[in-house]
Structure formats: structure tokens, C-alpha cells
Design an enzyme around this catalytic site. Structure first.
Site, PDB file in Angstrom:
ATOM      1  N   LYS A 170       0.817  -1.225   0.000  1.00 31.72           N
ATOM      2  CA  LYS A 170       0.000   0.000   0.000  1.00 31.72           C
ATOM      3  C   LYS A 170       0.848   1.272   0.000  1.00 31.72           C
ATOM      4  O   LYS A 170       0.590   2.225   0.752  1.00 31.72           O
ATOM      5  CB  LYS A 170      -0.999   0.010   1.170  1.00 31.72           C
TER       6      LYS A 170
HETATM    7  N1  PMP Z   1      -5.998  -4.676  -3.219  1.00 31.18           N
HETATM    8  C1  PMP Z   1      -5.614  -3.395  -3.286  1.00 31.18           C
HETATM    9  C2  PMP Z   1      -4.587  -3.008  -4.279  1.00 31.18           C
HETATM   10  C3  PMP Z   1      -6.180  -2.426  -2.425  1.00 31.18           C
HETATM   11  O1  PMP Z   1      -5.813  -1.157  -2.500  1.00 31.18           O
HETATM   12  C4  PMP Z   1      -7.172  -2.839  -1.508  1.00 31.18           C
HETATM   13  C5  PMP Z   1      -7.820  -1.827  -0.612  1.00 31.18           C
HETATM   14  N2  PMP Z   1      -7.067  -1.579   0.536  1.00 31.18           N
HETATM   15  C6  PMP Z   1      -7.513  -4.201  -1.449  1.00 31.18           C
HETATM   16  C7  PMP Z   1      -6.920  -5.084  -2.327  1.00 31.18           C
HETATM   17  C8  PMP Z   1      -8.476  -4.707  -0.420  1.00 31.18           C
HETATM   18  O2  PMP Z   1      -7.835  -4.682   0.825  1.00 31.18           O
HETATM   19  P1  PMP Z   1      -8.659  -4.506   2.171  1.00 31.18           P
HETATM   20  O3  PMP Z   1      -9.646  -5.591   2.181  1.00 31.18           O
HETATM   21  O4  PMP Z   1      -7.637  -4.639   3.240  1.00 31.18           O
HETATM   22  O5  PMP Z   1      -9.283  -3.171   2.116  1.00 31.18           O
END
Ligand code: PMP
Length: 320
Positions: A170
Site C-alpha cells: 500500500k
Molecule cells: N488490493 C488493493 C490493491 C487495495 O488497495 C485494496 C484496498 N485496501 C484491497 C486489495 C483490499 O484490501 P482490504 O480488504 O484490506 O481493504
């Protein structure tokens, strides 16, 4: 159809002046939360962020933040990649967040965005000095439809590889990769993009993890296939176990998308979203499948505090 990363932050709130942000160690009104244009993270994308949701339960007059500590645990791990050392513990970051949400007097669904960032005000590619953390929160409802099945396209852009910018981290600059794919999909009349890895296997959607259903089993790419280790993905695993649905983490070929019985996307922003077609090929009937519906239903009950089994994931803000 909007994308999770397009949300109009706070623009719909009439009493916007009441919203607060945590910046440079203190809570300040959102409209005064400003950083210098010389900030390293602004110039080079050297920040690590999280996306967290809070759900308001009208009946209980309570706002529940979903998996707050799990988000900060991932955040602290991800900050290591950019050598962002923060003095605040997971617990302290969680407390600051609850204070911020309380001070902003939210009684609605919200989104919380923490950012750990390189705060030095200078030109030059170094990672070895000055870090800070900021957090803000804004009202936010659903932006992907909960009942319209999405049309997806496989993007011509490939997912960033682990040895370029790790997809699991991230890192804010790395979201250019997803922005390119999402824009391409939108420009071509699709709702969302699916990114493939350099070897042609499936990675994830632009800001959401992807599951297919084949032979009564949920299948999602493993964490070594350039995906974010999603908290919603992990939530789906636990919900599936409770529903006695089998699931598997394994590499997915592009052609399996076309032959899947069902496909759904999941993420904090995108929640659980059913897919109706990929590259203009209908997935099954083109509507939400039975597994998608089941997971979606129990997910929304869990996040809104309507299923006591999942209270462990919720941080109540108002403690009413
Ligand atoms: N993949 C990416 C690239 C993301 O940015 C996100 C959003 N955070 C997700 C998957 C889903 O992750 P999460 O369930 O932790 O929000």
C-alpha cells in the site's frame, strides 16, 4: 460506476467544518490540515496508507470501526518497507483514530485514511530521514453497487511485481499502477479493471481482491501473486469457514475468469461486489451468484454490528 479510489472525500457533508484530521501530532480542523508542496511524499509518492471503514448502526445509534487494530498492524508492517518508523504503537494509533472520529461527531458511515509518510521538505531520493503520520476521516457510503453486477475488463497494464514495488505494501506511489488500469477500464465503458501479472496469471482488481467460484469452492490468488494481503479477503476466509464453504488460495489463469461459476471482488472500499461479466463474456447468468449473495449478506451484518459472532472485529466509537 465509481471506483473506491475516486470517492469525493467529505464534499457531501454540510457540517464539514466539524471534521478533524490528525496532522503533525495534533488534531486540527480538516480545512486547516495542510502540508508543504516540498514534502517528500508529495513529490515522490513515498507514503504508506490504509483504508478503514466505519459503519453506523441506526438502531443502536452506534458507529463501528471495522478491524481497526488489524488495519494498523498491517500499516506498521508496511511502513517498514519505506523505513517509516513511527513512535505510535498500534494501540495508540487506534486511540487517536477513535478520538478523531468522536471529535468530528460522525453519526454516519465513514472512511478513515491514515498515511505514514516521508515528511522531509526536500528534493532527492533518500529514505533515511523524517517520518510522520497523518489521519483523516470523511463520511462515505457505498461506491460500488451492492446489487448491480459489475462488468470487468482485463487491463492491458500489468500488476507491479514484488521486486519493482511490492503490491502488498500500500505504498501511495504504487497506486499509479491501479489508476492506469482503472482509467483504462472506465474509458472503455467497463466498471472495473482486473490486472494480470507479468506471467499472465490473475492478480487482483484495482483496489480490491478477487475471488472466483468453481465447483462449489471459492478460489483467490495467493499472497505471492502480487496482491495486497487484504483484510476483507481474510474476513471472507473466516466467513466462508463459518458458512462451511470451501476456499483455496492458488494461482488463477486468465481463462478461468471466463469459465468461473461466479466472481466477486472484495475490499474495504468496494466491500463485496458481484461481477456479471469479464471482457464482455457473461459470468454464469450475469447476475450475482448464490455464494456471492451469501458472503455479501453475512459481511454486511458483521460490519454493521448485526451479528454478535463478529463483535470482535468492531470498535464502537460512541459506546452507547
Ligand atoms: N488490493 C488493493 C490493491 C487495495 O488497495 C485494496 C484496498 N485496501 C484491497 C486489495 C483490499 O484490501 P482490504 O480488504 O484490506 O481493504
Amino acid at each position: 460506476m465509481a471506483n473506491p479510489h475516486d470517492a469525493k472525500f467529505g464534499t457531501e457533508r454540510k457540517n464539514e467544518e466539524l471534521s478533524y484530521a490528525f496532522l503533525e501530532g495534533r488534531l486540527v480542523p480538516l480545512e486547516d490540515a495542510k502540508i508543504s508542496i516540498l514534502t517528500h511524499a508529495f513529490l515522490y509518492g513515498t507514503g504508506v496508507f490504509e483504508g478503514i471503514r466505519g459503519y453506523y448502526n441506526t438502531e443502536k445509534s452506534e458507529l463501528y470501526i471495522f478491524r481497526l487494530r488489524d488495519h494498523y498492524a498491517r500499516f506498521k508492517l508496511n511502513c517498514r518497507f519505506l523505513k517509516i518508523e513511527l513512535p505510535q504503537s498500534i494501540e495508540e494509533l487506534s486511540e487517536i483514530t477513535v478520538d478523531l472520529v468522536r471529535k468530528s461527531r460522525f453519526h454516519e458511515d465513514i472512511y478513515i485514511r491514515p498515511l505514514g509518510y516521508k515528511s522531509a521538505k526536500r528534493i532527492g531520493l533518500k529514505l533515511d530521514d523524517q517520518n510522520d503520520v497523518l489521519i483523516f476521516s470523511v463520511p462515505m457510503g457505498s461506491y460500488l453497487s451492492r446489487d448491480h453486477a459489475l462488468s470487468l475488463m482485463t487491463s492491458s497494464w500489468r500488476r507491479i511485481e514484488d521486486n519493482a514495488i511490492p503490491a502488498r505494501t500500500k505504498i501511495s506511489g504504487s497506486y499509479v499502477n491501479l489508476s492506469l488500469a482503472a482509467a483504462e477500464a472506465r474509458d472503455n465503458g467497463f466498471d472495473e479493471a482486473i490486472l494480470l501479472n507479468e506471467d499472465g496469471t490473475v492478480s487482483e482488481a484495482a483496489g480490491m481482491n478477487l475471488f472466483i467460484v468453481r465447483n462449489q469452492k471459492l478460489i483467490t490468488p495467493p499472497v505471492t501473486d502480487n496482491v495486497l494481503e487484504g483484510i476483507t479477503r481474510d474476513t471472507v476466509f473466516e466467513l466462508a469457514r463459518d458458512l462451511k464453504i470451501l476456499y483455496e488460495e492458488r494461482t488463477i489463469d486468465r481463462s478461468e475468469l471466463y469459465s468461473a461459476d461466479e466472481i466477486f471482488l472484495c475490499g474495504t472500499g468496494g466491500e463485496i461486489s458481484g461481477v456479471g461479466s469479464v471482457d464482455r463474456r457473461k459470468i454464469s447468468s450475469g447476475e450475482f451468484g448464490a455464494f456471492t449473495k451469501q458472503i455479501q449478506e453475512i459481511y454486511f451484518q458483521a460490519v454493521r454490528g448485526m451479528n454478535s459472532r463478529y463483535k470482535k472485529w468492531l470498535t464502537p466509537v460512541w459506546n452507547v
